[in-house]
Design a protein around this motif. Structure first.
Motif, PDB file in Angstrom:
ATOM      1  N   LYS A   1       3.783   1.807  -4.571  1.00 17.58           N
ATOM      2  CA  LYS A   1       4.792   1.373  -5.544  1.00 17.58           C
ATOM      3  C   LYS A   1       4.165   1.120  -6.908  1.00 17.58           C
ATOM      4  CE  LYS A   1       5.884  -2.249  -3.044  1.00 17.58           C
ATOM      5  NZ  LYS A   1       4.859  -2.126  -1.979  1.00 17.58           N
ATOM      6  N   SER A   2       3.086   0.326  -6.921  1.00 16.34           N
ATOM      7  CA  SER A   2       2.440   0.024  -8.207  1.00 16.34           C
ATOM      8  C   SER A   2       1.825   1.278  -8.812  1.00 16.34           C
ATOM      9  CB  SER A   2       1.367  -1.052  -8.038  1.00 16.34           C
ATOM     10  OG  SER A   2       1.969  -2.249  -7.589  1.00 16.34           O
ATOM     11  N   THR A   3       1.287   2.139  -7.973  1.00 14.68           N
ATOM     12  CA  THR A   3       0.705   3.390  -8.472  1.00 14.68           C
ATOM     13  C   THR A   3       1.794   4.211  -9.178  1.00 14.68           C
ATOM     14  OG1 THR A   3      -0.892   3.368  -6.672  1.00 14.68           O
ATOM     15  CG2 THR A   3      -0.543   5.479  -7.763  1.00 14.68           C
TER      16      THR A   3
ATOM     17  N   GLY B   1       0.791  -1.233   0.000  1.00 11.80           N
ATOM     18  CA  GLY B   1       0.000   0.000   0.000  1.00 11.80           C
ATOM     19  C   GLY B   1       0.822   1.281   0.000  1.00 11.80           C
TER      20      GLY B   1
ATOM     21  N   GLU C   1       2.109  -6.420 -11.728  1.00 12.96           N
ATOM     22  CA  GLU C   1       1.991  -7.447 -10.701  1.00 12.96           C
ATOM     23  C   GLU C   1       1.155  -8.597 -11.237  1.00 12.96           C
ATOM     24  OE1 GLU C   1       1.497  -5.456  -6.312  1.00 12.96           O
ATOM     25  OE2 GLU C   1       0.047  -4.997  -7.832  1.00 12.96           O
TER      26      GLU C   1
HETATM   27  N1  LIG Z   1      -7.577   1.089  -8.534  1.00 12.50           N
HETATM   28  C1  LIG Z   1      -7.522   1.682  -7.331  1.00 12.50           C
HETATM   29  N2  LIG Z   1      -8.576   2.424  -6.884  1.00 12.50           N
HETATM   30  C2  LIG Z   1      -8.527   3.041  -5.661  1.00 12.50           C
HETATM   31  N3  LIG Z   1      -7.464   2.980  -4.834  1.00 12.50           N
HETATM   32  C3  LIG Z   1      -6.398   2.259  -5.238  1.00 12.50           C
HETATM   33  C4  LIG Z   1      -6.376   1.575  -6.494  1.00 12.50           C
HETATM   34  N4  LIG Z   1      -5.187   0.940  -6.616  1.00 12.50           N
HETATM   35  C5  LIG Z   1      -4.499   1.220  -5.484  1.00 12.50           C
HETATM   36  N5  LIG Z   1      -5.224   2.000  -4.670  1.00 12.50           N
HETATM   37  C6  LIG Z   1      -4.787   2.493  -3.319  1.00 12.50           C
HETATM   38  O1  LIG Z   1      -3.592   3.213  -3.472  1.00 12.50           O
HETATM   39  C7  LIG Z   1      -2.676   2.930  -2.414  1.00 12.50           C
HETATM   40  C8  LIG Z   1      -1.354   2.458  -2.989  1.00 12.50           C
HETATM   41  O2  LIG Z   1      -1.575   1.232  -3.669  1.00 12.50           O
HETATM   42  P1  LIG Z   1      -0.458   0.543  -4.562  1.00 12.50           P
HETATM   43  O3  LIG Z   1      -1.086  -0.607  -5.230  1.00 12.50           O
HETATM   44  O4  LIG Z   1       0.219   1.563  -5.389  1.00 12.50           O
HETATM   45  O5  LIG Z   1       0.550   0.064  -3.418  1.00 12.50           O
HETATM   46  P2  LIG Z   1       1.784  -0.930  -3.516  1.00 12.50           P
HETATM   47  O6  LIG Z   1       2.918  -0.242  -2.828  1.00 12.50           O
HETATM   48  O7  LIG Z   1       2.002  -1.368  -4.900  1.00 12.50           O
HETATM   49  O8  LIG Z   1       1.293  -2.132  -2.605  1.00 12.50           O
HETATM   50  P3  LIG Z   1       1.545  -3.744  -2.741  1.00 12.50           P
HETATM   51  O9  LIG Z   1       2.891  -3.968  -2.138  1.00 12.50           O
HETATM   52  O10 LIG Z   1       0.462  -4.323  -1.888  1.00 12.50           O
HETATM   53  O11 LIG Z   1       1.442  -4.106  -4.165  1.00 12.50           O
HETATM   54  C9  LIG Z   1      -3.387   1.921  -1.524  1.00 12.50           C
HETATM   55  O12 LIG Z   1      -3.937   2.608  -0.436  1.00 12.50           O
HETATM   56  C10 LIG Z   1      -4.486   1.346  -2.412  1.00 12.50           C
HETATM   57  O13 LIG Z   1      -5.612   0.980  -1.662  1.00 12.50           O
END
Ligand SMILES: Nc1ncnc2c1ncn2[C@@H]1O[C@H](COP(=O)(O)OP(=O)(O)OP(=O)(O)O)[C@@H](O)[C@H]1O
Ligand SMILES: [Mg+2]
Length: 237
Positions: free
Chosen positions: A43-45, A40, A86
């Motif tokens: 990273k993916s964002t 969360g 992912e």
């Molecule tokens: N499609 C979406 N719609 C709304 N919120 C989202 C969406 N995708 C991610 N988020 C929110 O954005 C935040 C960052 O998510 P992200 O997927 O970028 O994290 P991450 O670092 O890749 O996590 P992980 O290690 O679990 O993959 C989180 O709070 C998540 O709930």
């Protein structure tokens, strides 16, 4: 020399809910750069925003000096950015060969496609034996190899890999990371996201640590591996 990729103070989120709060990072040509952080963290964002699957609300993304902040992913791939999301996202009912050929959809010259196929087979010889098998019938490790290979089929300058290690047993994780190093040695720049912090930093040149949408550390991989804070927070030491 200017960085190959530069994110300048980007802010992004979903439906007006901010997730990334002013992130700046650089990737230089030839590097392997790791983005690390907890679930969360964003990273993916960050990866999705760089490759154009979503766009920053504020800030800029430059690739080879050009502002790509507003380009869709179908255009950034033509500029040389390949994103492997992912959970692999192969087309399960298509064969390995069909998946690979779809990876090269931007290339019209058949001889270039053939050349790329032979390059990915030299990296992942096993795929060659599985060409006509559907993706869904392959093991998790084989699917991950196939996903990386598909990402390479567009002939990228920058390969972005999101959570390669997910769901793989340790011996396969090691193989996948070795493949990333081999790809980088062929001259492809790599930006990767990992929760296996130690393993990622062992192959990376530099890293950025993301915590709830903000950068909290950055440095050479060595510096991050030696940092007591990073070790405590992300390596359980
Ligand atoms: N499609 C979406 N719609 C709304 N919120 C989202 C969406 N995708 C991610 N988020 C929110 O954005 C935040 C960052 O998510 P992200 O997927 O970028 O994290 P991450 O670092 O890749 O996590 P992980 O290690 O679990 O993959 C989180 O709070 C998540 O709930
Ligand atoms: Mg993620």
């Amino acid at each position: 020399m200017a960085a190959m990729l530069e994110a300048r103070d980007i802010h992004c989120g979903y439906d007006g809910v901010p997730v990334i709060h002013g992130l700046s990072l650089e990737v230089n040509e030839g590097e392997i750069v790791a983005i690390i952080g907890a679930n969360g963290a964003g990273k993916s964002t960050t990866m999705r925003t760089i490759c154009g699957l979503m766009h920053p609300d504020r800030g800029q993304i430059l690739f080879q000096g050009e502002d790509i902040s507003r380009l869709p992913a179908s255009e950034t791939i033509r500029k040389g950015i390949s994103y492997i999301p992912e959970a692999r996202r192969l087309f399960p009912r298509l064969t390995v060969l069909e998946n690979l050929e779809l990876g090269a959809f931007t290339e019209k010259d058949r001889s270039v496609v053939e050349e790329r196929l032979s390059e990915v087979f030299s990296l992942f010889p096993k795929l060659k034996d599985r060409l006509h098998q559907t993706a869904e019938t392959m093991s998790g490790g084989e699917q991950q190899m196939c996903a990386i290979a598909r990402g390479l089929m567009s002939g990228p300058k920058l390969l972005m890999l999101d959570e390669l290690s997910l769901g793989l047993m340790p011996s396969l994780v090691e193989k996948v990371f070795e493949a990333v190093t081999a790809i980088n040695e062929k001259g492809i720049t790599v930006l990767l996201v990992e929760q296996l912090v130690q393993e990622a930093l062992e192959i990376a040149d530099r890293g950025y640590v993301l915590q709830t949408g903000r950068l909290v550390h950055s440095g050479t991989a060595r510096e991050l591996l030696d940092s007591p804070e990073v070790r405590r927070a992300y390596m359980g030491m």
